[in-house]
Scaffold this motif. Structure first.
Motif, PDB file in Angstrom:
ATOM      1  N   HIS A  39      -5.895   7.091  -1.879  1.00 22.30           N
ATOM      2  CA  HIS A  39      -4.694   6.701  -1.225  1.00 22.30           C
ATOM      3  C   HIS A  39      -3.833   7.789  -1.123  1.00 22.30           C
ATOM      4  O   HIS A  39      -2.961   8.064  -0.203  1.00 22.30           O
ATOM      5  N   LYS A  40      -4.042   9.081  -1.691  1.00 22.95           N
ATOM      6  CA  LYS A  40      -3.418  10.192  -1.738  1.00 22.95           C
ATOM      7  C   LYS A  40      -4.057  11.332  -0.965  1.00 22.95           C
ATOM      8  O   LYS A  40      -3.326  12.435  -0.893  1.00 22.95           O
ATOM      9  N   GLN A  41      -5.181  11.074  -0.397  1.00 28.16           N
ATOM     10  CA  GLN A  41      -5.915  12.288   0.034  1.00 28.16           C
ATOM     11  C   GLN A  41      -5.317  12.853   1.289  1.00 28.16           C
ATOM     12  O   GLN A  41      -5.762  14.201   1.350  1.00 28.16           O
ATOM     13  N   PHE A  42      -4.448  12.424   1.959  1.00 31.81           N
ATOM     14  CA  PHE A  42      -4.065  12.763   3.039  1.00 31.81           C
ATOM     15  C   PHE A  42      -2.530  13.288   2.819  1.00 31.81           C
ATOM     16  O   PHE A  42      -1.890  13.931   3.623  1.00 31.81           O
ATOM     17  N   SER A  43      -2.155  13.173   1.581  1.00 35.03           N
ATOM     18  CA  SER A  43      -0.630  13.401   1.312  1.00 35.03           C
ATOM     19  C   SER A  43      -0.575  15.063   0.865  1.00 35.03           C
ATOM     20  O   SER A  43      -1.543  15.471   0.402  1.00 35.03           O
ATOM     21  N   PHE A  44       0.549  15.705   0.998  1.00 32.58           N
ATOM     22  CA  PHE A  44       0.403  17.076   0.724  1.00 32.58           C
ATOM     23  C   PHE A  44       1.969  17.650   0.347  1.00 32.58           C
ATOM     24  O   PHE A  44       2.780  16.756   0.280  1.00 32.58           O
TER      25      PHE A  44
ATOM     26  N   HIS B 263       1.006  -1.159  -0.173  1.00 30.79           N
ATOM     27  CA  HIS B 263       0.035   0.003   0.023  1.00 30.79           C
ATOM     28  C   HIS B 263       1.014   1.254   0.044  1.00 30.79           C
ATOM     29  O   HIS B 263       0.283   2.242   0.007  1.00 30.79           O
ATOM     30  N   GLU B 264       2.028   1.050  -0.007  1.00 30.57           N
ATOM     31  CA  GLU B 264       3.006   2.152  -0.139  1.00 30.57           C
ATOM     32  C   GLU B 264       3.409   2.507  -1.337  1.00 30.57           C
ATOM     33  O   GLU B 264       4.283   2.215  -2.067  1.00 30.57           O
ATOM     34  N   LEU B 265       2.592   3.507  -1.903  1.00 32.28           N
ATOM     35  CA  LEU B 265       2.564   4.073  -3.298  1.00 32.28           C
ATOM     36  C   LEU B 265       3.955   4.540  -3.574  1.00 32.28           C
ATOM     37  O   LEU B 265       4.587   4.497  -4.636  1.00 32.28           O
ATOM     38  N   GLY B 266       4.352   5.420  -2.600  1.00 36.84           N
ATOM     39  CA  GLY B 266       5.412   6.173  -2.892  1.00 36.84           C
ATOM     40  C   GLY B 266       6.710   5.123  -3.167  1.00 36.84           C
ATOM     41  O   GLY B 266       7.668   5.327  -4.022  1.00 36.84           O
TER      42      GLY B 266
END
Lengths: 255, 219
Positions: free
Chosen positions: A250-255, A205-208
């Motif tokens: 999966h990105k909604q909390f990354s900034f 689940h670690e997209l990066g």
């Protein structure tokens, strides 16, 4: 050069079709990250590749050799000795580590060498020390799993898989059971293996991390390959709507 | 009344012979009962019907009939059905061993089932066969969990050995009865028998505590 070739792989659990015909060729040195929502069949796919689950239908070939023989149903018939060979060639690392709690770290790493390979004790011990050093745990050789952190346990599990000299490694959500601050140390070990050019399949689940480590991304939905391509293609410019929706969630909390 | 243990001390030899008989039948039944129990327990755990059904029948038959009846049956009935004689030791050992096998089979089955499937996964992923995984990974962990229950079984086997007196096998209770009937001192004779049993069993229980502590090293 193709090391693993999967054709029309299916799997049912009761009335649920978990895998609906997967075709997948893995070349030597390739690193494939398998993404997908929970229930998309990604763990089942991985577990079929080393026969922790018996495939319901379709074929799996290792180095061009199709495994099992045809039976009366779609499910092929596999000999236990054949599967044991496959499992030694295709190593696996689990989400819950599955270390043997009654053995020390080095005991865990030596176990396959001693019991499966029949290696002499001093030889197995030397090899196990080498593998523990590779994952940075040389000083924990005599520690029981109960006294290791989650990240350390997973690194021992990786050393245990590596000791068997697998041609290919399967990682089944290797960091999902870890506290956030322990994820990095495990990913660093996996990255180092990637840099050695090892063939690996990774459910994560670690997209990066997938973006950095993988040579190919496969997005699984409803038990089928929905979209695949290079990390840039799939993660930066997804073509399909469901891939976009998955990435967005999966990105909604990354900034 | 007055307690008079002099008559017991005069019969120390008889009690020693009895103790030797008790230890002998205990050793036989412990080894047979617990090892046969493992085999039956694995059968109860098997997915193959040809192992599961006979193992289950065995467990149900021997769990649901009294040991004393089994011993008497092996001694008096079996020699009529089969062309050989039964010694008291053989009949009593069979009864106690088979009964213990039935009970310990359930302990083994429960212990093996209590091990997480992830342990099987970890073992199989290394390329282990079923037997290797069972011997190296599953049983060592299961045994640790089963130890208190198996110790209870051992204690039970020791005490069940007194039932062998029903077919006149020479063990502690049989000798106690003999001393009591010769000297008219049942109170002292049976007290002596009870004390001897305690003296044997107490260290056995202490040893099991020691084993449990040792097995907990990895925690």
């Amino acid at each position: 050069m193709t090391i693993l070739s999967v054709t029309g792989l299916t799997k049912r659990f009761g009335a649920t079709d978990v895998l609906r015909g997967i075709d997948l060729d893995v070349a030597r040195g390739e690193r494939i990250a398998i993404l997908g929502a929970s229930g998309s069949g990604k763990s089942t796919l991985l577990r079929c590749l080393n026969f922790m689950e018996r495939p319901g239908g379709g074929t799996i070939a290792l180095d061009g050799e199709v495994l099992g023989r045809e039976g009366r149903t779609a499910e092929r018939i596999y000999r236990e000795s054949e599967l044991i060979q496959v499992r030694q060639r295709v190593g696996m690392v689990f989400q819950q580590f599955n270390l043997f709690p009654h053995m020390t770290a080095i005991g865990n790493v030596m176990e396959g060498l001693r019991t499966v390979r029949g290696m002499a004790k001093h030889e197995a011990e030397a090899r196990a020390r080498k593998e523990l050093a590779r994952v940075g745990l040389a000083d924990k050789a005599d520690t029981y799993p109960a006294h290791l952190s989650g990240g350390q346990k997973q690194r021992v599990a990786i050393a245990r898989a590596l000791a068997m000299d697998p041609e290919m490694l399967l990682f089944d959500e290797p960091t999902s059971a870890l506290d956030p601050e322990l994820v990095g140390e495990v990913l660093a070990v996996i990255l180092a293996l990637a840099e050695e050019g090892r063939t690996m399949l990774l459910v994560t689940h670690e997209l990066g991390f997938a973006y950095h480590v993988a040579t190919r991304i496969i997005f699984l939905a409803d038990g089928a390959i929905h979209e695949q391509g290079t990390p840039d293609e799939v993660l930066k410019n997804p073509k399909k709507e469901r891939t976009r929706a998955f990435l967005a969630s999966h990105k909604q909390f990354s900034f | 009344m007055r307690w008079d243990f002099a008559s017991i001390f005069e019969n120390t030899d008889a009690l020693l012979v009895g103790a030797a008989g008790t230890l002998r039948i205990f050793a036989i039944c412990l080894v047979l009962g617990l090892s046969l129990g493992l085999v039956i327990g694995l059968g109860r755990y098997a997915r193959t019907r040809w192992l599961y059904i006979p193992a289950t029948m065995f467990v149900e038959v021997f769990r649901n009939t009294p040991v004393l009846v089994q011993i008497l049956w092996f001694y008096f009935a079996l020699p009529i059905l089969l062309p050989f004689e039964m010694s008291p030791l053989a009949a009593a050992s069979l009864g106690i061993s088979l009964n213990s096998a039935a009970f310990s089979a359930e302990i083994y089955r429960g212990g093996i089932q209590s091990i997480e499937t992830g342990q099987w996964d970890g073992a199989r992923a290394l390329g282990m066969r079923w037997g290797q995984a069972m011997r190296r990974i599953i049983l060592p962990q299961a045994l640790k969990r089963m130890l208190p229950a198996l110790t209870n079984r051992a204690i039970e086997i020791f005490k069940m050995s007194t039932l062998a007196s029903a077919v006149a096998y020479v063990e502690l209770l049989q000798q106690g009865k003999l001393i009591a009937s010769l000297n008219y001192n049942p109170i002292e004779a049976y007290t002596a028998v009870a004390v001897i049993f305690f003296v044997f069993l107490w260290p056995l229980v202490q040893f099991s505590y020691f084993l449990e502590r040792r097995l907990r090293r990895d925690e």
